[in-house]
Design a protein around this motif. Structure first.
Motif, PDB file in Angstrom:
ATOM      1  N   ALA A  16      -3.115   1.378   1.044  1.00 50.27           N
ATOM      2  CA  ALA A  16      -1.667   1.555   1.419  1.00 50.27           C
ATOM      3  C   ALA A  16      -0.858   0.478   1.634  1.00 50.27           C
ATOM      4  O   ALA A  16       0.226   0.434   1.127  1.00 50.27           O
ATOM      5  N   ALA A  17      -1.380  -0.640   2.183  1.00 52.76           N
ATOM      6  CA  ALA A  17      -0.936  -1.620   2.460  1.00 52.76           C
ATOM      7  C   ALA A  17      -0.487  -2.801   1.166  1.00 52.76           C
ATOM      8  O   ALA A  17       0.370  -3.363   0.833  1.00 52.76           O
ATOM      9  N   GLU A  18      -1.546  -2.577   0.240  1.00 55.63           N
ATOM     10  CA  GLU A  18      -1.561  -3.025  -1.246  1.00 55.63           C
ATOM     11  C   GLU A  18      -0.149  -2.497  -1.745  1.00 55.63           C
ATOM     12  O   GLU A  18       0.361  -3.183  -2.570  1.00 55.63           O
ATOM     13  N   ALA A  19      -0.268  -1.120  -2.046  1.00 57.57           N
ATOM     14  CA  ALA A  19       0.705  -0.536  -2.520  1.00 57.57           C
ATOM     15  C   ALA A  19       2.021  -0.708  -2.102  1.00 57.57           C
ATOM     16  O   ALA A  19       2.913  -0.965  -3.018  1.00 57.57           O
ATOM     17  N   GLU A  20       2.204  -0.705  -0.875  1.00 58.42           N
ATOM     18  CA  GLU A  20       3.584  -1.049  -0.240  1.00 58.42           C
ATOM     19  C   GLU A  20       3.820  -2.544  -0.274  1.00 58.42           C
ATOM     20  O   GLU A  20       5.004  -2.694  -0.580  1.00 58.42           O
ATOM     21  N   GLY A  21       2.931  -3.173  -0.412  1.00 56.13           N
ATOM     22  CA  GLY A  21       3.172  -4.673  -0.628  1.00 56.13           C
ATOM     23  C   GLY A  21       3.647  -4.974  -2.075  1.00 56.13           C
ATOM     24  O   GLY A  21       4.559  -5.939  -2.027  1.00 56.13           O
ATOM     25  N   ARG A  22       3.164  -4.269  -2.823  1.00 61.36           N
ATOM     26  CA  ARG A  22       3.712  -4.481  -4.218  1.00 61.36           C
ATOM     27  C   ARG A  22       4.991  -4.027  -4.400  1.00 61.36           C
ATOM     28  O   ARG A  22       5.807  -4.648  -5.223  1.00 61.36           O
ATOM     29  N   ARG A  23       5.185  -2.822  -3.857  1.00 61.73           N
ATOM     30  CA  ARG A  23       6.692  -2.178  -3.772  1.00 61.73           C
ATOM     31  C   ARG A  23       7.577  -3.161  -3.065  1.00 61.73           C
ATOM     32  O   ARG A  23       8.698  -3.345  -3.595  1.00 61.73           O
ATOM     33  N   LEU A  24       7.359  -3.542  -1.905  1.00 61.86           N
ATOM     34  CA  LEU A  24       8.376  -4.425  -1.174  1.00 61.86           C
ATOM     35  C   LEU A  24       8.138  -5.988  -1.357  1.00 61.86           C
ATOM     36  O   LEU A  24       9.036  -6.698  -0.719  1.00 61.86           O
TER      37      LEU A  24
END
Length: 104
Positions: A16-24
């Motif tokens: 989840a942190a990696e996915a949101e990190g790419r998005r943000l």
């Protein structure tokens, strides 16, 4: 705030942190980057708050002034400060004195 080491230890949290990190475009495993992002968000919210105040206070004063002026004007039909009576005179059934009986 959850440290980045704890996020990296849990597989679901890591994904989840990696996915949101790419998005943000933010590295959620770097604690300094997260704190910087939170500080910038706080500064943005404060700037929007003060911008809203700068717009809202003058607007509220102007609207209050308009309602204070327009209220008596719209209820009586006369601008404030005029001494025109708004009461109607009773209608008489007899013709006016300037009207002669031959004109009727």
């Amino acid at each position: 705030m959850v440290p980045g080491d704890v996020l990296a230890a849990v597989p679901a949290a890591r994904e989840a942190a990696e996915a949101e990190g790419r998005r943000l475009r933010c590295d959620f495993f770097d604690d300094e980057a997260v704190l910087k992002m939170l500080r910038l968000r706080h500064i943005d919210e404060m700037q929007l708050h003060y911008a809203g105040k700068r717009l809202a206070y003058p607007t509220a004063i102007i609207l209050f002034g308009l309602f204070a002026y327009w209220g008596p004007t719209s209820s009586t039909g006369n601008p404030p400060g005029t001494r025109i009576s708004t009461t109607r005179r009773p209608v008489s059934s007899s013709p006016p004195s300037w009207c002669s009986s031959s004109e009727r």
